[in-house]
Enzyme design. Structure first.
Site, PDB file in Angstrom:
ATOM      1  N   ASP A   1       0.742  -1.319   0.156  1.00  0.00           N
ATOM      2  CA  ASP A   1      -0.023   0.173   0.065  1.00  0.00           C
ATOM      3  C   ASP A   1       1.065   1.187   0.088  1.00  0.00           C
ATOM      4  O   ASP A   1       2.251   1.211   0.147  1.00  0.00           O
ATOM      5  CB  ASP A   1      -0.826   0.247   1.123  1.00  0.00           C
ATOM      6  CG  ASP A   1      -1.968  -1.109   1.274  1.00  0.00           C
ATOM      7  OD1 ASP A   1      -2.426  -1.417   0.331  1.00  0.00           O
ATOM      8  OD2 ASP A   1      -2.394  -1.305   2.087  1.00  0.00           O
TER       9      ASP A   1
ATOM     10  N   TYR B   1       7.522 -10.203   6.077  1.00  0.00           N
ATOM     11  CA  TYR B   1       7.110  -8.540   6.147  1.00  0.00           C
ATOM     12  C   TYR B   1       7.872  -8.185   7.582  1.00  0.00           C
ATOM     13  O   TYR B   1       7.785  -9.217   8.527  1.00  0.00           O
ATOM     14  CB  TYR B   1       5.740  -8.547   6.228  1.00  0.00           C
ATOM     15  CG  TYR B   1       5.025  -8.270   5.060  1.00  0.00           C
ATOM     16  CD1 TYR B   1       5.157  -7.098   4.346  1.00  0.00           C
ATOM     17  CD2 TYR B   1       4.405  -9.230   4.283  1.00  0.00           C
ATOM     18  CE1 TYR B   1       4.363  -6.728   3.047  1.00  0.00           C
ATOM     19  CE2 TYR B   1       4.024  -9.127   3.096  1.00  0.00           C
ATOM     20  CZ  TYR B   1       3.884  -7.874   2.446  1.00  0.00           C
ATOM     21  OH  TYR B   1       3.379  -7.692   1.358  1.00  0.00           O
TER      22      TYR B   1
END
Length: 284
Positions: free
Chosen positions: A62, A126
């Site tokens: 994002d 992540y």
């Protein structure tokens, strides 16, 4: 198209600071927003491929999210009298033509024509960075701004966070940690690793500040994640670290499969999140 023209497919690894971008995906049309993919494709157009060049991104991130290493596949077809680019030449050429300093191509590999960067990935990791001991956001050192979530707390109960993270490991329906708009056909995912650990002192923090500032890393590994799953899991683990939730409540949240519940609806800020790695069988 001349006889003998070869369409070559490459897997391209690249990194970026996400602060200036509307995410990694290309933004089409006349909008002022722009994605990392726009710059990659603009650079690739300078290579004079005889077919349109389009990057197929492995892992969507994002706006504001960073990547230490993301990946994409791309097809490039040169004129019939020219051989395909070597991976080394392609890497150098893309970096030469990239017009944004916050993007860098790391490495490229020749891959089979049926290879797909998103579907072939066997692991994604992540990293989420936290900072404690920062009473106000403007007290974050300028070199760490937009690279961590600065919590207005002096400490975290890391043992409780680690205990809570254990409830997330394994194969579960992660609907409770999925944001609206997810394209996934199933909310079931297998979380292989979830860790919470202190970071070494940041080299960008002055000694007098390092006594109060502490940095922390959360890491999550899975083959794939749901939309905003990592940021929502992070927010819940931070709530545990701050004493707002007990570790056992994380298990109850997971089992509720309710993304609109009181505690799991919070999403950690984008700027603390980094895509750390995307792995493929047999590739570096």
């Amino acid at each position: 198209m001349g006889a003998g023209s070869v369409r070559a497919r490459y897997l391209v690894y690249f990194q970026y600071l996400g602060t200036d971008f509307n995410g990694v995906a290309a933004v089409r049309g006349v909008q002022r927003a722009v994605g990392v993919q726009n710059y990659l494709e603009e650079a690739a157009e300078r290579l004079n491929s005889v077919v349109p060049v389009k990057f197929t991104i492995s892992s969507r991130t994002d706006a504001g999210v960073h990547a230490l290493s993301n990946a994409a596949h791309v097809d490039i077809q040169r004129r019939s009298d020219l051989p395909p680019f070597s991976p080394e030449v392609l890497t150098e050429a893309l970096n030469t033509h990239l017009k944004h300093p916050a993007i860098r191509v790391l490495q490229a590999f020749r891959v089979p024509s049926h290879f797909h960067a998103r579907h072939a990935a066997i692991s994604r990791t992540y990293l989420y960075r936290l900072a404690t001991g920062c009473p106000r956001p403007d007290r974050v050192p300028v070199f760490e701004r937009n690279r961590c979530w600065a919590l207005q707390a002096d400490c975290l109960d890391v043992a409780a966070m680690q205990e809570a993270a254990q409830h997330l490991l394994g194969t579960h329906d992660f609907s409770a940690f999925q944001s609206a708009g997810s394209p996934a056909s199933s909310p079931v995912r297998t979380l292989r690793r979830a860790s919470v650990s202190p970071d070494p002192a940041s080299p960008f923090v002055l000694p007098e500040e390092s006594r109060r500032l502490q940095f922390w890393s959360l890491e999550f590994e899975s083959q794939s994640f749901l939309y905003k799953q990592v940021r929502r899991m992070t927010a819940v683990l931070v709530a545990v670290g701050l004493g707002a939730l007990m570790p056992a409540q994380v298990k109850a949240i997971l089992e509720s499969q309710d993304p609109l519940g009181k505690h799991q609806s919070r999403v950690a800020p984008a700027h603390g999140l980094f895509l750390k790695s995307v792995l493929y069988e047999g590739l570096g």
